[in-house]
Write an enzyme that holds these catalytic residues in place. Structure first.
Site, mmCIF file in Angstrom:
data_model
loop_
_atom_site.group_PDB
_atom_site.id
_atom_site.type_symbol
_atom_site.label_atom_id
_atom_site.label_comp_id
_atom_site.label_asym_id
_atom_site.label_seq_id
_atom_site.Cartn_x
_atom_site.Cartn_y
_atom_site.Cartn_z
ATOM 1 N N HIS A 222 9.366 -9.032 -13.923
ATOM 2 C CA HIS A 222 8.731 -8.962 -12.599
ATOM 3 C C HIS A 222 7.257 -9.321 -12.597
ATOM 4 C CE1 HIS A 222 7.130 -5.141 -14.085
ATOM 5 N NE2 HIS A 222 6.252 -5.211 -13.112
HETATM 6 C C1 UD1 Z 1 3.416 -4.090 -8.489
HETATM 7 C C2 UD1 Z 1 2.179 -3.889 -9.354
HETATM 8 C C3 UD1 Z 1 2.556 -4.062 -10.807
HETATM 9 C C4 UD1 Z 1 3.708 -3.152 -11.200
HETATM 10 C C5 UD1 Z 1 4.869 -3.344 -10.230
HETATM 11 C C6 UD1 Z 1 5.937 -2.318 -10.520
HETATM 12 C C7 UD1 Z 1 0.093 -4.618 -8.303
HETATM 13 C C8 UD1 Z 1 -0.942 -5.676 -8.245
HETATM 14 N N1 UD1 Z 1 1.174 -4.897 -9.047
HETATM 15 O O1 UD1 Z 1 3.854 -5.421 -8.676
HETATM 16 O O2 UD1 Z 1 1.434 -3.726 -11.620
HETATM 17 O O3 UD1 Z 1 4.113 -3.477 -12.500
HETATM 18 O O4 UD1 Z 1 4.421 -3.160 -8.879
HETATM 19 O O5 UD1 Z 1 7.176 -2.704 -10.061
HETATM 20 O O6 UD1 Z 1 -0.063 -3.581 -7.711
HETATM 21 N N2 UD1 Z 1 8.899 -6.727 -2.715
HETATM 22 C C9 UD1 Z 1 10.055 -6.469 -2.026
HETATM 23 N N3 UD1 Z 1 10.375 -5.167 -1.760
HETATM 24 C C10 UD1 Z 1 9.609 -4.130 -2.162
HETATM 25 C C11 UD1 Z 1 8.432 -4.399 -2.844
HETATM 26 C C12 UD1 Z 1 8.085 -5.695 -3.117
HETATM 27 O O7 UD1 Z 1 10.782 -7.379 -1.649
HETATM 28 O O8 UD1 Z 1 9.992 -2.960 -1.892
HETATM 29 C C13 UD1 Z 1 8.560 -8.133 -3.030
HETATM 30 C C14 UD1 Z 1 7.738 -8.806 -1.936
HETATM 31 O O9 UD1 Z 1 8.126 -10.141 -1.905
HETATM 32 C C15 UD1 Z 1 6.328 -8.706 -2.503
HETATM 33 C C16 UD1 Z 1 6.570 -8.840 -3.999
HETATM 34 O O10 UD1 Z 1 7.798 -8.164 -4.226
HETATM 35 O O11 UD1 Z 1 5.478 -9.715 -2.015
HETATM 36 C C17 UD1 Z 1 5.491 -8.245 -4.864
HETATM 37 O O12 UD1 Z 1 5.293 -6.863 -4.541
HETATM 38 P P1 UD1 Z 1 3.906 -6.150 -4.912
HETATM 39 O O13 UD1 Z 1 3.991 -4.710 -4.636
HETATM 40 O O14 UD1 Z 1 2.772 -6.895 -4.305
HETATM 41 O O15 UD1 Z 1 3.758 -6.392 -6.451
HETATM 42 P P2 UD1 Z 1 4.801 -6.103 -7.625
HETATM 43 O O16 UD1 Z 1 5.155 -7.400 -8.252
HETATM 44 O O17 UD1 Z 1 5.858 -5.219 -7.162
HETATM 45 N N1 UDP Z 2 12.904 1.021 -13.467
HETATM 46 C C1 UDP Z 2 13.967 1.515 -12.720
HETATM 47 N N2 UDP Z 2 14.860 0.625 -12.194
HETATM 48 C C2 UDP Z 2 14.753 -0.715 -12.393
HETATM 49 C C3 UDP Z 2 13.671 -1.195 -13.156
HETATM 50 C C4 UDP Z 2 12.757 -0.302 -13.670
HETATM 51 O O1 UDP Z 2 14.099 2.724 -12.538
HETATM 52 O O2 UDP Z 2 15.613 -1.455 -11.889
HETATM 53 C C5 UDP Z 2 11.935 1.965 -14.015
HETATM 54 C C6 UDP Z 2 11.731 1.845 -15.499
HETATM 55 O O3 UDP Z 2 12.687 2.623 -16.196
HETATM 56 C C7 UDP Z 2 10.313 2.338 -15.683
HETATM 57 C C8 UDP Z 2 9.636 1.888 -14.416
HETATM 58 O O4 UDP Z 2 10.665 1.659 -13.456
HETATM 59 O O5 UDP Z 2 10.255 3.741 -15.746
HETATM 60 C C9 UDP Z 2 8.897 0.625 -14.701
HETATM 61 O O6 UDP Z 2 8.586 -0.015 -13.528
HETATM 62 P P1 UDP Z 2 8.244 -1.567 -13.467
HETATM 63 O O7 UDP Z 2 8.887 -2.290 -14.585
HETATM 64 O O8 UDP Z 2 8.543 -1.982 -12.098
HETATM 65 O O9 UDP Z 2 6.661 -1.568 -13.590
HETATM 66 P P2 UDP Z 2 5.598 -1.472 -14.775
HETATM 67 O O10 UDP Z 2 5.942 -0.350 -15.669
HETATM 68 O O11 UDP Z 2 5.578 -2.800 -15.480
HETATM 69 O O12 UDP Z 2 4.321 -1.282 -14.040
#
Ligand code: UD1
Ligand code: UDP
Length: 387
Positions: A222
């Site tokens: 992601h």
């Molecule tokens: C964010 C965090 C990242 C973390 C991740 C955990 C920042 C800058 N990044 O990244 O550090 O590792 O969360 O998962 O804060 N979207 C959906 N549904 C949702 C949420 C997001 O469709 O419920 C899609 C949208 O297209 C959105 C994209 O995901 O534009 C990115 O979401 P965003 O929260 O901006 O960043 P993450 O990649 O989730």
């Molecule tokens: N996780 C989850 N379901 C998923 C993917 C991740 O419950 O489908 C959990 C995972 O076990 C971990 C946390 O979400 O505890 C990590 O989140 P993510 O990878 O989105 O973000 P990051 O840790 O890189 O910020």
């Protein structure tokens, strides 16, 4: 004795999970001394990215949901700051608790510190030393707006010292006289606590997915540079698709919505091939208990997630990290996590190497004793002289 009012800020999936460790420790040990207000920025909002964790991990409904949703960094962060500021002025908490390195963490750090509410940062000091990652900027700025900083690892603690934080500071602690601690990792607390529950509550899950124990690889992707840079995404996905066939092993991929969106909109042909492959199971994001089951029972893990890298260690699985660098550097030094970036040659090399039996790999306890949340809460109470 009046209670300490602690305002928790969450927004992204991993923060909701992390907050459950703190809530659980408050309920168990400190319910008469600490009251919680939970603010959800709404950064993540799909059911499987947010609500599922509240339901499954028994976290109480957020007191405030700012409903910010997805947007560019500036717009998203500024909407969060505005919303958090309003809540702070209304609630007037004793302190504000932040988790990790997302835009929700940064917004909380800026809003609270500018209004002079003490900020407490959990997962302080982690550094990738790559400021092109939005998370690296969020980490550094959140740490430098904090009063209590809880570092999960030795390296994180050392990073804070290298940035001028002094372990010898004495109370009263303030943003100008902050205190740093080495605590262990609240996600270790969580993974240990929920591992047994996962087996009990979701024992049928792997069967439903038609995968057998130790006969599949778990993959999550992601990170923005992997999803938004199409060449990287294509290199990763094509390599994994080919290797799965060649090595006759199933890849289970609970994909973040942004990864699926990129695949569908920019690599449609490859996406269809992945969907059609007998060796690839692309599934929606899973619940935390389901994730634990996948992690516990897979053969190895391939990921660019920070949290999943660590969980690979908790559950003693080798891990291929689809990044150039990592904040959890102890895993790389230990040889159980391998950095491959998005390089097809490196992915193949480590895929083949780690698929072999690796009984010689060891998984030392880098992440504390499973009671980091309790330690953190005790130190917060000490700051307010309640213990
Ligand atoms: C964010 C965090 C990242 C973390 C991740 C955990 C920042 C800058 N990044 O990244 O550090 O590792 O969360 O998962 O804060 N979207 C959906 N549904 C949702 C949420 C997001 O469709 O419920 C899609 C949208 O297209 C959105 C994209 O995901 O534009 C990115 O979401 P965003 O929260 O901006 O960043 P993450 O990649 O989730
Ligand atoms: N996780 C989850 N379901 C998923 C993917 C991740 O419950 O489908 C959990 C995972 O076990 C971990 C946390 O979400 O505890 C990590 O989140 P993510 O990878 O989105 O973000 P990051 O840790 O890189 O910020």
């Amino acid at each position: 004795m009046p209670q300490i009012k602690l305002l928790n800020i969450v927004g992204a999936r991993p923060q909701i999970i992390k907050a459950s460790a703190i809530s659980r420790a408050i309920r168990k040990y400190f319910s008469d001394q600490i009251s919680e207000v939970l603010v959800h920025t709404g950064q993540h909002y799909d059911k499987e990215m947010s609500q599922v964790f509240f339901d499954e991990l028994e976290i109480h409904k957020p007191d405030y949901n700012l409903g910010v949703g997805s947007a560019g960094h500036g717009r998203q962060t500024s909407m969060m700051i505005t919303g958090i500021e309003e809540v702070l002025l209304k609630e007037k908490p004793d302190c504000v608790l932040l988790y990790g390195d997302t835009n929700s963490s940064l917004a909380g750090a800026l809003a609270a510190s500018k209004l002079h509410f003490p900020v407490i940062h959990i997962e302080a000091g982690l550094r990738s030393f790559n400021k092109s990652m939005p998370e690296e900027l969020n980490r550094i700025m959140s740490d430098h707006a904090s009063t209590l900083l809880f570092a999960p690892t030795n390296d994180a603690f050392k990073n804070l010292m290298a940035e001028g934080f002094r372990p010898e500071n004495s109370p009263p602690y303030t943003i100008d006289n902050p205190k740093i601690y080495l605590t262990g990792d609240i996600m270790y607390d969580n993974s240990m606590f929920f591992a047994g529950l996962a087996e009990k509550k979701r024992s049928f899950y792997l069967e439903g997915l038609s995968v057998e124990r130790e006969k599949f690889i778990l993959v999550t992707i992601h990170r923005d540079n992997n999803t938004d840079d199409i060449k990287r995404l294509e290199d990763i996905m094509s390599s994994l698709k080919r290797l799965a066939v060649e090595k006759n092993i199933i890849l289970v991929m609970p994909l973040h919505p942004r990864t699926v969106l990129s695949l569908k909109t920019k690599l449609d042909a490859l996406y269809r091939e992945l969907i059609d492959s007998d060796f690839i199971k692309i599934i929606p994001p899973v619940s935390f208990l389901e994730m634990i089951l996948l992690e516990k029972n897979c053969r190895m893990i391939i990921t660019d997630s920070g949290g999943v890298q660590k969980e690979s260690h908790f559950f003693k699985k080798p891990c291929i990290v689809l990044r150039k660098e990592t904040e959890w550097i102890e895993l790389v030094h230990n040889g159980t996590a391998r950095l491959v970036d998005a390089d097809p040659g490196r992915i193949e090399e480590e895929f083949i190497r780690l698929l072999q039996n690796h009984s010689e790999l060891e998984y030392p306890g880098f992440y504390g004793n499973g009671q980091a949340a309790e330690f953190i809460l005790k130190e917060i109470l000490l700051m307010f002289e309640k213990v």
